[in-house]
Design an enzyme around this catalytic site. Structure first.
Site, PDB file in Angstrom:
ATOM      1  N   LYS A   1       1.062  -1.058   0.552  1.00  0.00           N
ATOM      2  CA  LYS A   1      -0.175   0.483  -0.231  1.00  0.00           C
ATOM      3  C   LYS A   1       0.538   0.929  -0.012  1.00  0.00           C
ATOM      4  O   LYS A   1       2.142   1.438   0.369  1.00  0.00           O
ATOM      5  CB  LYS A   1      -0.900   0.232   1.438  1.00  0.00           C
ATOM      6  CG  LYS A   1      -0.021  -0.206   2.699  1.00  0.00           C
ATOM      7  CD  LYS A   1       0.403   1.410   3.165  1.00  0.00           C
ATOM      8  CE  LYS A   1       0.830   1.177   3.786  1.00  0.00           C
ATOM      9  NZ  LYS A   1       1.559   2.340   5.206  1.00  0.00           N
TER      10      LYS A   1
ATOM     11  N   SER B   1       2.157  -6.971   6.833  1.00  0.00           N
ATOM     12  CA  SER B   1       0.723  -6.657   7.355  1.00  0.00           C
ATOM     13  C   SER B   1       0.095  -7.018   6.474  1.00  0.00           C
ATOM     14  O   SER B   1      -0.970  -7.977   6.101  1.00  0.00           O
ATOM     15  CB  SER B   1       0.079  -5.296   7.121  1.00  0.00           C
ATOM     16  OG  SER B   1       0.730  -4.345   8.155  1.00  0.00           O
TER      17      SER B   1
ATOM     18  N   ASP C   1      -2.363  -2.074  10.178  1.00  0.00           N
ATOM     19  CA  ASP C   1      -2.677  -1.952   8.670  1.00  0.00           C
ATOM     20  C   ASP C   1      -2.394  -3.074   8.700  1.00  0.00           C
ATOM     21  O   ASP C   1      -3.357  -3.674   7.649  1.00  0.00           O
ATOM     22  CB  ASP C   1      -0.739  -1.757   7.954  1.00  0.00           C
ATOM     23  CG  ASP C   1      -0.532  -0.084   8.069  1.00  0.00           C
ATOM     24  OD1 ASP C   1      -1.494   0.557   9.190  1.00  0.00           O
ATOM     25  OD2 ASP C   1       0.615   0.186   7.543  1.00  0.00           O
TER      26      ASP C   1
HETATM   27  P1  ATP Z   1       3.844  -0.546   7.673  1.00  0.00           P
HETATM   28  O1  ATP Z   1       3.554   0.127   6.827  1.00  0.00           O
HETATM   29  O2  ATP Z   1       2.931  -1.189   8.436  1.00  0.00           O
HETATM   30  O3  ATP Z   1       4.075  -0.703   9.564  1.00  0.00           O
HETATM   31  P2  ATP Z   1       6.707  -1.179   7.057  1.00  0.00           P
HETATM   32  O4  ATP Z   1       6.444  -1.376   5.706  1.00  0.00           O
HETATM   33  O5  ATP Z   1       6.914  -0.635   7.544  1.00  0.00           O
HETATM   34  O6  ATP Z   1       4.983  -1.714   7.526  1.00  0.00           O
HETATM   35  P3  ATP Z   1       7.539  -4.572   7.109  1.00  0.00           P
HETATM   36  O7  ATP Z   1       7.987  -4.725   5.895  1.00  0.00           O
HETATM   37  O8  ATP Z   1       6.150  -4.795   7.666  1.00  0.00           O
HETATM   38  O9  ATP Z   1       7.595  -2.839   7.500  1.00  0.00           O
HETATM   39  O10 ATP Z   1       8.293  -4.738   7.968  1.00  0.00           O
HETATM   40  C1  ATP Z   1       8.322  -4.385  10.012  1.00  0.00           C
HETATM   41  C2  ATP Z   1       9.076  -5.533  10.578  1.00  0.00           C
HETATM   42  O11 ATP Z   1       8.658  -6.682  10.397  1.00  0.00           O
HETATM   43  C3  ATP Z   1      10.280  -5.891   9.942  1.00  0.00           C
HETATM   44  O12 ATP Z   1      11.320  -5.563  10.882  1.00  0.00           O
HETATM   45  C4  ATP Z   1      10.243  -7.081   9.347  1.00  0.00           C
HETATM   46  O13 ATP Z   1      11.254  -8.049  10.126  1.00  0.00           O
HETATM   47  C5  ATP Z   1       9.557  -7.774  10.447  1.00  0.00           C
HETATM   48  N1  ATP Z   1       8.718  -8.906   9.834  1.00  0.00           N
HETATM   49  C6  ATP Z   1       7.696  -9.661  10.021  1.00  0.00           C
HETATM   50  N2  ATP Z   1       7.130 -10.976   8.960  1.00  0.00           N
HETATM   51  C7  ATP Z   1       7.079 -10.148   8.315  1.00  0.00           C
HETATM   52  C8  ATP Z   1       6.602 -10.151   6.713  1.00  0.00           C
HETATM   53  N3  ATP Z   1       6.467 -11.162   6.627  1.00  0.00           N
HETATM   54  N4  ATP Z   1       7.098  -9.512   5.586  1.00  0.00           N
HETATM   55  C9  ATP Z   1       8.453  -8.346   5.958  1.00  0.00           C
HETATM   56  N5  ATP Z   1       8.137  -7.977   7.368  1.00  0.00           N
HETATM   57  C10 ATP Z   1       7.885  -8.871   8.206  1.00  0.00           C
END
Ligand code: ATP
Length: 290
Positions: free
Chosen positions: A8, A100, A133
């Protein structure tokens, strides 16, 4: 069963205040994009995950996919297993909701594969307990998202917008960015969400470029100055506007058309390997679900 877990972007992110429980009250405009992780799920005795790509993503119990699957199994009181294979394409810690999206896809996929017949209300409560999210990612499309991510309002979603998404640096932790936001001496200006809603309804990229904005940018940029440089570079290469998504560290460039986006992507990929040419997408799942 094969599923795409779509990332997203945030067109707008306003912070309305900090609640007594420490969470921040938000008002956001979020839209799904074509960029996504692919998941393959097969019935099996055990619950296992094989991960391709995503070097900084935990492949064991810390992965949101396995956490979501276990929580679903507990909530439904079943003992089934699944062999899950995931190809990770969405950059990590980017504000693109990668984890998410994966968790949302697994909840929906296993609900069907395990024949659980769990209703939307229960699935959404489960999603919410796993991450703020995830309720949005379960329905996708274009939505205004309020509260701490639980209030979803579907918005009419027209022709796709052409984007280049760049993650110019290491990922950012969302709690760290909110802590930096709380420590800012001056509250950043919130974007004009109503103007962004109107621009999206008209499918007008120039008006959207004027209205889009992210109140967390002044908190993230001091931690990762490359975010500001990537935004400038995207605009230099023709983006109508470039802005950080979520809490960063990815930056989204909005383009007037596919050709302009393609040109900029070719320049960006030479600078940053994590550069993606993509488009917004409308409904992932049924709109009456939210
Ligand atoms: P958001 O926008 O929802 O805040 P984000 O995009 O900033 O999320 P993600 O890429 O979802 O962050 O990753 C956040 C943390 O979750 C990372 O430190 C990662 O190691 C952990 N994690 C656990 N499972 C997953 C997964 N399936 N995919 C990505 N990261 C994951």
């Amino acid at each position: 069963m094969r599923l795409i877990a779509h990332a997203k972007v945030n067109w707008a992110l306003s912070v309305l205040g900090r609640r007594d429980d420490g969470y921040h009250e938000l008002d956001m405009l979020m839209q799904s994009v074509e960029l996504g992780d692919s998941l393959e799920i097969r019935l099996a005795e055990e619950l296992t995950l094989t991960l391709h790509g995503g070097p900084r993503v935990p492949s064991g119990d810390g992965n949101l996919v396995l956490r979501a699957a276990r929580r679903l199994r507990e909530a439904a009181g079943v003992a089934q297993g699944a062999r899950i294979t995931m190809k990770k394409r969405i950059p990590v810690g980017a504000g693109l909701g990668g984890g998410s999206a994966d968790a949302a896809a697994i909840l929906l996929g296993l609900n069907a594969l395990w024949n659980l017949h769990m209703g939307w209300q229960d699935l959404r409560a489960l999603a919410r307990s796993l991450g703020s999210d995830i309720p949005f990612c379960m329905v996708g499309g274009l939505r205004r998202v309020r509260g701490t991510g639980e209030q979803l309002e579907a918005l009419p979603c027209g022709a796709p917008f052409h984007l280049v998404i760049v993650q110019p640096c290491a990922g950012l932790s969302t709690p760290k960015v909110f802590a930096a936001y709380d420590a800012l001496a001056v509250r950043p200006r919130n974007p004009d969400i109503e103007a962004a809603v109107a621009a999206l309804a008209q499918g007008d990229p120039a008006a959207l470029a004027q209205a889009m904005g992210n109140a967390l940018t002044p908190a993230s940029v001091p931690i990762r100055p490359q975010i500001a440089m990537a935004a400038q570079t995207l605009e230099h290469f023709g983006a109508l506007r470039a802005e950080m998504t979520g809490s960063g560290s990815a930056v989204v460039g909005l383009f007037a058309n596919a050709q302009d986006a393609d040109f900029a992507w070719r320049q960006c990929i030479a600078l940053w390997p994590k550069s993606y040419l993509t488009r917004t997408t409308c409904l992932l799942y049924t709109s009456d679900a939210a």
